[in-house]
Design a protein around this motif. Structure first.
Motif, PDB file in Angstrom:
ATOM      1  N   UNK A  13       0.806  -1.232   0.000  1.00 10.28           N
ATOM      2  CA  UNK A  13       0.000   0.000   0.000  1.00 10.28           C
ATOM      3  C   UNK A  13       0.831   1.270   0.000  1.00 10.28           C
ATOM      4  N   UNK A  14       1.939   1.265   0.704  1.00 10.42           N
ATOM      5  CA  UNK A  14       2.672   2.501   0.964  1.00 10.42           C
ATOM      6  C   UNK A  14       3.509   2.956  -0.232  1.00 10.42           C
ATOM      7  N   UNK A  15       4.193   2.022  -0.857  1.00 12.84           N
ATOM      8  CA  UNK A  15       5.135   2.372  -1.924  1.00 12.84           C
ATOM      9  C   UNK A  15       4.499   3.124  -3.104  1.00 12.84           C
ATOM     10  N   UNK A  16       3.341   2.649  -3.618  1.00 11.85           N
ATOM     11  CA  UNK A  16       2.791   3.334  -4.797  1.00 11.85           C
ATOM     12  C   UNK A  16       2.463   4.809  -4.586  1.00 11.85           C
ATOM     13  N   UNK A  17       2.156   5.198  -3.333  1.00 16.00           N
ATOM     14  CA  UNK A  17       1.835   6.605  -3.100  1.00 16.00           C
ATOM     15  C   UNK A  17       2.895   7.373  -2.322  1.00 16.00           C
ATOM     16  N   UNK A  18       3.681   6.689  -1.522  1.00 17.06           N
ATOM     17  CA  UNK A  18       4.638   7.417  -0.691  1.00 17.06           C
ATOM     18  C   UNK A  18       6.085   6.982  -0.880  1.00 17.06           C
ATOM     19  N   UNK A  19       6.313   6.059  -1.800  1.00 21.82           N
ATOM     20  CA  UNK A  19       7.692   5.611  -2.004  1.00 21.82           C
ATOM     21  C   UNK A  19       7.994   5.396  -3.471  1.00 21.82           C
ATOM     22  N   UNK A  20       7.559   6.376  -4.296  1.00 18.83           N
ATOM     23  CA  UNK A  20       7.734   6.189  -5.748  1.00 18.83           C
ATOM     24  C   UNK A  20       9.202   6.161  -6.163  1.00 18.83           C
ATOM     25  N   UNK A  21      10.058   6.852  -5.378  1.00 18.77           N
ATOM     26  CA  UNK A  21      11.488   6.800  -5.711  1.00 18.77           C
ATOM     27  C   UNK A  21      12.044   5.379  -5.486  1.00 18.77           C
ATOM     28  N   UNK A  22      11.493   4.713  -4.467  1.00 26.17           N
ATOM     29  CA  UNK A  22      11.881   3.319  -4.202  1.00 26.17           C
ATOM     30  C   UNK A  22      11.438   2.443  -5.385  1.00 26.17           C
ATOM     31  N   UNK A  23      10.178   2.639  -5.769  1.00 29.25           N
ATOM     32  CA  UNK A  23       9.612   1.823  -6.846  1.00 29.25           C
ATOM     33  C   UNK A  23      10.358   2.040  -8.167  1.00 29.25           C
ATOM     34  N   UNK A  24      10.570   3.326  -8.517  1.00 32.22           N
ATOM     35  CA  UNK A  24      11.270   3.638  -9.767  1.00 32.22           C
ATOM     36  C   UNK A  24      12.650   2.999  -9.813  1.00 32.22           C
ATOM     37  N   UNK A  25      13.397   3.201  -8.712  1.00 29.38           N
ATOM     38  CA  UNK A  25      14.776   2.716  -8.707  1.00 29.38           C
ATOM     39  C   UNK A  25      14.819   1.194  -8.709  1.00 29.38           C
ATOM     40  N   UNK A  26      13.907   0.565  -7.949  1.00 27.80           N
ATOM     41  CA  UNK A  26      13.903  -0.907  -7.910  1.00 27.80           C
ATOM     42  C   UNK A  26      13.587  -1.484  -9.291  1.00 27.80           C
ATOM     43  N   UNK A  27      12.601  -0.879  -9.961  1.00 29.09           N
ATOM     44  CA  UNK A  27      12.222  -1.383 -11.289  1.00 29.09           C
ATOM     45  C   UNK A  27      13.380  -1.241 -12.284  1.00 29.09           C
ATOM     46  N   UNK A  28      14.027  -0.063 -12.297  1.00 27.84           N
ATOM     47  CA  UNK A  28      15.107   0.172 -13.282  1.00 27.84           C
ATOM     48  C   UNK A  28      16.317  -0.730 -13.007  1.00 27.84           C
ATOM     49  N   UNK A  29      16.652  -0.826 -11.721  1.00 29.25           N
ATOM     50  CA  UNK A  29      17.808  -1.644 -11.350  1.00 29.25           C
ATOM     51  C   UNK A  29      17.539  -3.111 -11.704  1.00 29.25           C
ATOM     52  N   UNK A  30      16.339  -3.587 -11.364  1.00 24.79           N
ATOM     53  CA  UNK A  30      16.001  -4.985 -11.633  1.00 24.79           C
ATOM     54  C   UNK A  30      16.121  -5.286 -13.123  1.00 24.79           C
ATOM     55  N   UNK A  31      15.560  -4.385 -13.929  1.00 29.21           N
ATOM     56  CA  UNK A  31      15.594  -4.600 -15.374  1.00 29.21           C
ATOM     57  C   UNK A  31      17.029  -4.722 -15.871  1.00 29.21           C
ATOM     58  N   UNK A  32      17.885  -3.811 -15.396  1.00 30.47           N
ATOM     59  CA  UNK A  32      19.275  -3.823 -15.826  1.00 30.47           C
ATOM     60  C   UNK A  32      20.009  -5.082 -15.356  1.00 30.47           C
ATOM     61  N   UNK A  33      19.510  -5.678 -14.256  1.00 25.69           N
ATOM     62  CA  UNK A  33      20.165  -6.887 -13.754  1.00 25.69           C
ATOM     63  C   UNK A  33      19.590  -8.149 -14.400  1.00 25.69           C
ATOM     64  N   UNK A  34      18.578  -7.944 -15.264  1.00 24.81           N
ATOM     65  CA  UNK A  34      17.981  -9.097 -15.939  1.00 24.81           C
ATOM     66  C   UNK A  34      16.906  -9.788 -15.114  1.00 24.81           C
ATOM     67  N   UNK A  35      16.305  -9.033 -14.179  1.00 25.02           N
ATOM     68  CA  UNK A  35      15.225  -9.586 -13.357  1.00 25.02           C
ATOM     69  C   UNK A  35      13.921  -8.966 -13.839  1.00 25.02           C
ATOM     70  N   UNK A  36      12.967  -9.820 -14.227  1.00 24.90           N
ATOM     71  CA  UNK A  36      11.708  -9.277 -14.748  1.00 24.90           C
ATOM     72  C   UNK A  36      10.652  -9.202 -13.655  1.00 24.90           C
ATOM     73  N   UNK A  37      10.133  -8.011 -13.418  1.00 22.12           N
ATOM     74  CA  UNK A  37       9.026  -7.829 -12.479  1.00 22.12           C
ATOM     75  C   UNK A  37       7.708  -7.898 -13.253  1.00 22.12           C
ATOM     76  N   UNK A  38       6.782  -8.707 -12.773  1.00 17.88           N
ATOM     77  CA  UNK A  38       5.458  -8.762 -13.379  1.00 17.88           C
ATOM     78  C   UNK A  38       4.489  -8.028 -12.459  1.00 17.88           C
TER      79      UNK A  38
END
Lengths: 168, 297
Positions: B9-34
């Motif tokens: 619940x918290x990340x989508x509204x209060x931790x978008x920097x966490x979400x953005x960075x986790x998604x970009x880093x994961x992609x670059x590491x070859x980890x696919x988030x669904x």
């Protein structure tokens, strides 16, 4: 609270009520060493809170004093006491059990009425507003929509929807 | 490597920097988030009211991932402990899972207990591996002194986490920080709780708890604190101004999410890692690694 504990006013069944609740099973293993209170980060900032005292009061049967007191809601859930307890009383889980008993007996903390109401209304704790979704789009993040229908059915199933404020 | 991303619940509204960075880093590491739109709250807030309701919410979420044949990766410590604890309950008490499934049948779902749930940071440490992470570091953050804040539910209760790390003297996040080239500094009260759990019950107590750790981090002159939980960040970063005012003191300690600093080290710009959204400005940190918030080197 009175200084004298009146045996007549104690509820000897209270401890069994707590033991039956998930998380409360190990209550009677406590030998009152106080490791929990000594480890507690909440205790450090607020002397009213003492897990050891809550456990003693529960075993003694001071039902009303335990359930109506705000202190059962003060556990921050850090699990340090649970890690350190030499008797494996599972104190953090026990605090959950006490809260669950308190709710059944009609003592629910207003903060949780608010949280349960949000969950019922949205399926989540915070609303993702149109503004939030616009901001998310700008940041390249996917849109999020509330899908509360199934959560409502589950809350009806366990009966906790009765705590929800302003049901639509 | 495909995983269902459980945002909570918290990340989508209060931790978008966490979400953005986790998604970009994961992609670059070859980890696919669904992304799974049907996920709800993990169940954590319901636990104090009715444990069964919390188990049902956890089981529903895990059943959805199971239908898709995906293990779950989480970003929030509270979501992690809630889902993993539910799994442990079901493992220890199969009759409880039966009861849960009877109730889940009402919404046409069933959980069998097949999937794995792990925090993204645990996954990086345990499965992806620190050595492999280091291969992706293009710009080692050599000048930075960072203070790791694990958050309670990342490592405790240890019995539900297969003791992948020590519940009182953990090392995983320190090793992950070191993988970026930065120094992970020691400080007192490292295992301390942020106080977030009682913010809604007694704010004054919660903020006093938050303050204790900020004091310790200040003493060792760390450039920033590193968090892996949105609620811990709300306490240390979001409440920092309030604490400064309330206790007449000053900190100015940036609180960064681990993927933000990992991303910097991997060559992403501060803008891509959402530094603009950090409430305590991290300019000094960025100067030290040779950039600014806009991402200019």
């Amino acid at each position: 609270m009175e200084e004298v504990i009146r045996v007549k006013e104690l509820d000897r069944n209270f401890k069994y009520q707590v033991i039956k609740e998930p998380g409360g099973e190990a209550l009677l293993k406590c030998f009152a060493c106080g490791t929990c209170t000594a480890s507690c980060p909440v205790r450090e900032v607020d002397e009213r809170f003492s897990p050891r005292k809550i456990i003693r009061m529960t075993i003694l049967g001071m039902k009303k004093e335990v359930l109506e007191n705000e202190f059962i809601w003060l556990c921050s859930g850090c699990y340090l006491c649970q890690e350190r307890c030499p008797q494996d009383v599972r104190i953090t889980d026990l605090m959950t059990a006490l809260r669950n008993v308190a709710v059944k007996e009609g003592y629910i903390h207003p903060s949780f009425v608010a949280q349960i109401s949000f969950l019922y209304r949205l399926g989540r704790l915070y609303e993702v507003t149109e503004f939030d979704n616009k901001k998310r789009a700008k940041l390249g993040l996917p849109q999020i929509q509330s899908q509360p229908d199934e959560i409502r059915l589950l809350f009806d199933e366990t009966g906790i929807s009765k705590f929800v404020e302003e049901k639509e | 490597m495909r995983y269902a991303l459980f945002l909570g619940c918290t990340i989508p509204v209060r931790g978008q920097n966490y979400e953005m960075s986790a998604r970009k880093v994961a992609e670059a590491l070859g980890i696919e988030f669904v992304d799974v739109p049907e996920f709800s709250c993990c169940g954590f807030p319901a636990k104090s009211v009715d444990f069964m309701t919390s188990l049902l919410m956890s089981a529903r979420n895990m059943a959805i991932a199971e239908e898709k044949g995906l293990d779950i990766l989480t970003l929030c410590n509270a979501c992690t402990v809630t889902l993993v604890e539910a799994q442990e309950e079901f493992r220890k008490h199969p009759e409880l899972l039966e009861e849960v499934n009877k109730k889940l049948a009402r919404i046409g779902k069933k959980y069998t207990g097949k999937i794995k749930v792990r925090h993204f940071a645990r996954f990086l440490y345990e499965e992806y591996g620190v050595e492999k992470l280091k291969e992706h570091v293009k710009r080692p953050l050599e000048n930075l002194n960072l203070a790791a804040h694990y958050g309670c539910h990342f490592i405790r209760p240890s019995e539900v986490y297969e003791e992948f790390d020590d519940p009182e003297h953990p090392v995983s996040l320190d090793r992950l920080i070191e993988a970026t080239g930065a120094r992970s500094v020691d400080y007192m009260e490292k295992e301390k709780c942020c106080g977030g759990g009682i913010l809604g019950i007694k704010e004054e107590d919660a903020l006093k708890m938050t303050k204790e750790k900020l004091d310790e981090v200040k003493k060792v002159n760390a450039d920033a604190m590193i968090s892996i939980c949105p609620f811990c960040s709300i306490m240390y970063e979001g409440s920092q101004k309030k604490i400064e005012k309330l206790f007449e003191t000053e900190y100015g300690i940036p609180v960064l999410y681990y993927p933000q600093v990992l991303g910097l080290a991997m060559g992403f710009t501060p803008e891509e890692m959402g530094f603009k959204l950090n409430r305590v400005r991290a300019n000094k940190v960025l100067e030290k690694v040779g950039g600014d918030e806009k991402g200019r080197d």
